[in-house]
Design a protein around this motif. Structure first.
Motif, PDB file in Angstrom:
ATOM      1  N   UNK A   1       3.298  67.976 -32.972  1.00  0.00           N
ATOM      2  CA  UNK A   1       1.810  67.780 -33.533  1.00  0.00           C
ATOM      3  C   UNK A   1       0.565  68.552 -32.623  1.00  0.00           C
ATOM      4  N   UNK A   2       0.994  69.725 -31.977  1.00  0.00           N
ATOM      5  CA  UNK A   2       0.060  70.471 -31.372  1.00  0.00           C
ATOM      6  C   UNK A   2      -0.898  71.293 -32.226  1.00  0.00           C
ATOM      7  N   UNK A   3      -0.856  71.236 -33.305  1.00  0.00           N
ATOM      8  CA  UNK A   3      -1.669  72.181 -34.278  1.00  0.00           C
ATOM      9  C   UNK A   3      -3.086  71.609 -34.321  1.00  0.00           C
ATOM     10  N   UNK A   4      -4.051  72.488 -34.847  1.00  0.00           N
ATOM     11  CA  UNK A   4      -5.569  71.903 -34.602  1.00  0.00           C
ATOM     12  C   UNK A   4      -5.756  70.796 -35.816  1.00  0.00           C
ATOM     13  N   UNK A   5      -5.036  71.103 -36.950  1.00  0.00           N
ATOM     14  CA  UNK A   5      -5.229  70.157 -38.102  1.00  0.00           C
ATOM     15  C   UNK A   5      -3.815  69.880 -38.763  1.00  0.00           C
ATOM     16  N   UNK A   6      -3.704  68.812 -39.297  1.00  0.00           N
ATOM     17  CA  UNK A   6      -2.405  68.588 -40.294  1.00  0.00           C
ATOM     18  C   UNK A   6      -3.019  68.272 -41.798  1.00  0.00           C
ATOM     19  N   UNK A   7      -2.643  69.087 -42.559  1.00  0.00           N
ATOM     20  CA  UNK A   7      -3.151  68.941 -44.201  1.00  0.00           C
ATOM     21  C   UNK A   7      -1.727  68.351 -44.786  1.00  0.00           C
TER      22      UNK A   7
END
Ligand code: LAC
Ligand code: ZN
Length: 459
Positions: free
Chosen positions: A37-43
């Motif tokens: 979960x290192x991303x900027x956002x989760x959609x």
């Protein structure tokens, strides 16, 4: 880092309630890999059309997209980073059809294995695939990684269960090949390339699966043997004479670590033998299953093919036996080990393990080798560790495990996918033509390279 402009555009597609920011992600369980979960956002799109709109937008903007199912993958294929998004299929969770007569199910990519297994069970049917992560693993993720698991020796890996699928390519175009029949030859299997592609060629949104007849009630035994030759012979004889539903393997040192860690004093003496088997058979009723197992084991105990055996008398004993197989006590005792996921033809398995053990101890006698696996299909999970972490020694230790596999008809990557962890091995061992074709296909399906960048495809 993704701009607030991008976040607003994504929210306009999926609804702001389905866009999670870093603070929310930090509070969420990352799953097996800390970097998932290192991303900027989760959609979290609601349907195929929303997946397509998200991908079309990210493709135009050059935003990396990491598709997520249940986050139970073991090769780093779901890791995500700043500047990119995670696309979760968790809301694509409908069991759209379950047809007992044609023995098929069509499901959204976010349906968990446990949910589909329960729905199929209501019709005396089964998914034909089972694995320890069943409560979290999604069908979309399992198809994307071509998962294997416990039942593969009978029903194949997930690839063999897939009748059709729907997926969205990087540019938002949709390939929909959702037939529910086994025989279907309508040109290139362009959609089937996504099976095992780990989200690098497209995002799987729906899957059509072939189901199998459910097994009756089972009986479970833990069996100790003194050699792998005997273990393979027991497996072969079990398959020939019973309806075997699980044939799992543990090295004695793995089982001993679990017994120590969980206080299983009853099972500890069996773990003193070099190898243990977990066997299950199915029958019309529980009594018949147990007598099939007893009838199978008695002559093997008499002729000393089997050194010791115990049959589970109730659910808690059965659970304990499965914990001896599935618990990761070895990694708690000696963290920072390396683990490998290989397949070996059963006729070569004993020789392969001998050679690996010899090679590893010649390389460094302080290393420990622990093996668990799905003996029915020859898939071994090999852990190599030491009293202190050895993570940075992957490049020198991996060849000790992978050497000779191709020559004997085995595989250096069995059921956990390539992800990021096995990419260097793929670059080392896959042929030049194959690597060229992989890059060429990646360019066709995902010309801007937004889908799960850095994973699987050789550099
Ligand atoms: C197992 C999984 C991790 O066999 O593949 O335990
Ligand atoms: Zn496994």
């Amino acid at each position: 880092v993704i701009s607030s402009f991008d976040v607003a555009a994504l929210a306009a597609i999926v609804g702001s309630g389905n866009v999670e920011h870093r603070a929310a992600l930090a509070a969420r369980d990352p799953g097996v890999d800390q970097e998932n979960l290192g991303a900027d956002v989760r959609v979290r799109p609601a349907d195929t059309a929303e997946v397509a709109a998200v991908l079309r937008y990210c493709n135009e903007r050059g935003i990396p997209v990491v598709p997520h199912g249940g986050r139970t993958g073991l090769s780093g294929g779901a890791r995500s980073h700043r500047g990119g998004i995670v696309l979760s299929v968790e809301r694509l969770d409908a069991i759209e059809s379950l047809d007992p007569l044609s023995r098929t199910a069509v499901v959204g990519a976010g349906v968990t294995l446990a949910r589909l297994a329960e729905a199929a069970g209501a019709h005396a049917l089964s998914v034909g695939t089972d694995l320890g992560a069943r409560d979290s693993a999604t069908l979309g993720g399992m198809v994307s990684t071509n998962a294997g698991g416990i039942g593969a020796f009978r029903h194949g890996t997930v690839r063999e269960r897939v009748l059709g699928l729907e997926a969205v390519l990087a540019d938002g175009s949709i390939v929909s090949e959702l037939g529910r029949v086994l025989k279907r030859n309508e040109g290139y299997g362009v959609e089937r390339l996504l099976i095992g592609a780990e989200g690098t060629l497209g995002v799987i949104t729906r899957v059509s699966l072939a189901l199998v007849a459910a097994d009756g009630p089972g009986a479970t035994a833990l069996v100790a043997v003194d050699s792998l030759v005997q273990a393979v012979s027991v497996a072969d004889r079990l398959r020939r004479s019973t309806n075997a539903t699980a044939i799992e393997l543990m090295s004695g040192n793995h089982a001993a670590a679990v017994c120590r860690s969980l206080g299983y004093t009853d099972l500890a003496p069996m773990a003193a033998h070099p190898w243990l088997l977990l066997l299950e058979v199915g029958a019309d009723d529980a009594t018949a299953a147990e007598s099939a197992l007893v009838g199978f084991l008695e002559p093997l105990l008499e002729d000393a093919t089997v050194a010791d055996a115990a049959i589970a008398q109730n659910a808690s004993q059965r659970d304990a036996m499965w914990r001896v197989r599935e618990d990761w006590a070895v990694d708690r005792e000696r963290p920072g080990g390396l683990w490998f996921d290989v397949s070996v033809p059963l006729s070569e398995l004993s020789h392969y393990v001998d050679v690996v053990q010899t090679r590893v101890s010649a390389h460094d006698p302080t290393l420990g080798v622990y093996i668990i696996g799905h003996l029915g299909d020859g898939n071994l999970h090999v852990t190599i560790n030491a009293p202190t972490p050895i993570t940075e020694r992957y490049a020198t230790i991996a060849p000790l495990v992978t050497e000779g596999l191709a020559e004997c008809g085995g595989s250096w990557s069995a059921e956990h996918g390539i992800g990021i962890e096995k990419k260097s091995t793929l670059e080392r061992l896959a042929g030049a033509t194959k690597q060229r074709l992989m890059r060429a296909l990646k360019d066709v399906y995902d010309p801007n390279g937004i889908l799960n960048p850095g994973k699987v495809v050789p550099g």
